[in-house]
Design an enzyme around this catalytic site. Structure first.
Site, PDB file in Angstrom:
ATOM      1  N   ASN A  42      40.874 -39.918  48.088  1.00 15.51           N
ATOM      2  CA  ASN A  42      40.689 -41.319  48.474  1.00 15.51           C
ATOM      3  C   ASN A  42      39.340 -41.886  48.051  1.00 15.51           C
ATOM      4  O   ASN A  42      39.156 -43.106  48.061  1.00 15.51           O
ATOM      5  CB  ASN A  42      40.863 -41.490  49.986  1.00 15.51           C
ATOM      6  CG  ASN A  42      39.876 -40.666  50.796  1.00 15.51           C
ATOM      7  OD1 ASN A  42      39.832 -39.442  50.667  1.00 15.51           O
ATOM      8  ND2 ASN A  42      39.092 -41.327  51.629  1.00 15.51           N
ATOM      9  N   HIS A  43      38.383 -41.036  47.663  1.00 11.67           N
ATOM     10  CA  HIS A  43      37.078 -41.531  47.190  1.00 11.67           C
ATOM     11  C   HIS A  43      36.988 -41.546  45.663  1.00 11.67           C
ATOM     12  O   HIS A  43      35.891 -41.632  45.112  1.00 11.67           O
ATOM     13  CB  HIS A  43      35.944 -40.678  47.768  1.00 11.67           C
ATOM     14  CG  HIS A  43      35.786 -40.819  49.248  1.00 11.67           C
ATOM     15  ND1 HIS A  43      35.610 -42.045  49.864  1.00 11.67           N
ATOM     16  CD2 HIS A  43      35.766 -39.889  50.233  1.00 11.67           C
ATOM     17  CE1 HIS A  43      35.503 -41.864  51.180  1.00 11.67           C
ATOM     18  NE2 HIS A  43      35.599 -40.565  51.426  1.00 11.67           N
TER      19      HIS A  43
ATOM     20  N   HIS B 281      41.134 -32.972  52.335  1.00 13.64           N
ATOM     21  CA  HIS B 281      40.653 -34.229  52.925  1.00 13.64           C
ATOM     22  C   HIS B 281      40.035 -34.073  54.298  1.00 13.64           C
ATOM     23  O   HIS B 281      39.024 -34.711  54.589  1.00 13.64           O
ATOM     24  CB  HIS B 281      41.746 -35.306  52.988  1.00 13.64           C
ATOM     25  CG  HIS B 281      41.288 -36.572  53.663  1.00 13.64           C
ATOM     26  ND1 HIS B 281      40.324 -37.392  53.109  1.00 13.64           N
ATOM     27  CD2 HIS B 281      41.660 -37.148  54.838  1.00 13.64           C
ATOM     28  CE1 HIS B 281      40.121 -38.424  53.922  1.00 13.64           C
ATOM     29  NE2 HIS B 281      40.902 -38.296  54.969  1.00 13.64           N
TER      30      HIS B 281
END
Length: 260
Positions: free
Chosen positions: A68-69, A176
């Protein structure tokens, strides 16, 4: 042959690069590892730069995965286009830079397929369905072994994906949440699975971040830029052993090291 894959948990902070460089080669030698996948999306706290990615490769990684980054350091976009050995989640919009899966050369001519997916529950509801993305990719992916990383927040979504792909991929691991889980297992269809690898980062931290910052967040304090915690480091990883003749995983083992 017995193919051994080492999957290394999310790297947190710039110091994780030197820690990986000091320990990864020895781990690979000790466990006779044939291929190594490292999640690198938190090296720059949030995101990864091309220079940092190259240092991960130099330390011994064969493939780098992101989550997600991915887009927090936009200078990585050209690198994603140019280097096929770094993957971002496949269920991002198809017109974004980079690729979410690939086929790589392994020992004895083995073709190793790797798929990077990201969850939607409590993470990013705007993504395409990772389940549908997996179906589309697996229909066209030609490889002897297929490995899948599922970057997701919810343990339930990770478990559901593992059972959905059981027997269709040889190994699936979650990333994550930065917390190593103790559920290494082989599912009924022969897929090796663990809910989360954990992280390569500071031991005395909250997911790699200074504890006082996390306390501040949960007490309703003002937002602050994340600061990576100080102190001793650890590396969380899982070793998957796969029988290439049967196409089934035979063992899933935690391989964790710490400076403590």
């Amino acid at each position: 042959m017995l193919f051994r894959l080492l999957a290394v948990g999310d790297m947190v902070g710039d110091r994780s690069l030197s820690f990986l460089d000091r320990h990864l080669r020895e781990l690979k030698r000790l466990y006779d590892v044939h291929f190594t996948v490292v999640n690198g999306e938190n090296v720059d706290r949030v995101g990864l730069t091309p220079k940092q990615a190259q240092l991960i490769f130099d330390a011994g990684a064969d493939v780098i995965t992101l989550g997600n980054h991915t887009w927090n350091k936009l200078q990585i976009t050209d690198f994603l286009e140019e280097n096929p050995y770094i993957l971002r989640p496949a269920n991002y919009a198809s017109d974004l830079p980079g690729r979410g899966w690939g086929v790589f050369d392994g020992p004895r001519g083995l073709r190793i397929g790797i798929v990077d997916l990201m969850g939607r529950l409590d993470l990013d509801p705007h993504l395409d369905s990772p389940f549908k993305a997996a179906d589309v990719i697996l229909d066209k992916l030609e490889a002897d072994i297929i490995l899948t990383e599922f970057h997701a927040e919810a343990t339930s979504e990770k478990g559901a994906m593992a059972y959905y792909l059981d027997g269709r991929v040889q190994a699936l691991w979650g990333t994550h949440t930065h917390v190593p889980t103790a559920d290494c297992q082989i599912l009924p269809g022969g897929t090796g699975f663990v809910t989360d690898l954990g992280m390569t980062g500071p031991v005395r931290s909250v997911l790699g971040i200074r504890p006082d910052q996390s306390i501040n967040i949960f007490r309703g304090g003002l937002p602050q830029p994340y600061k990576v915690a100080e102190g001793p480091y650890k590396l969380n990883a899982v070793l998957f052993s796969i029988d290439t003749d049967t196409g089934k995983c035979t063992a899933v083992e935690r391989v964790d090291i710490s400076e403590l």
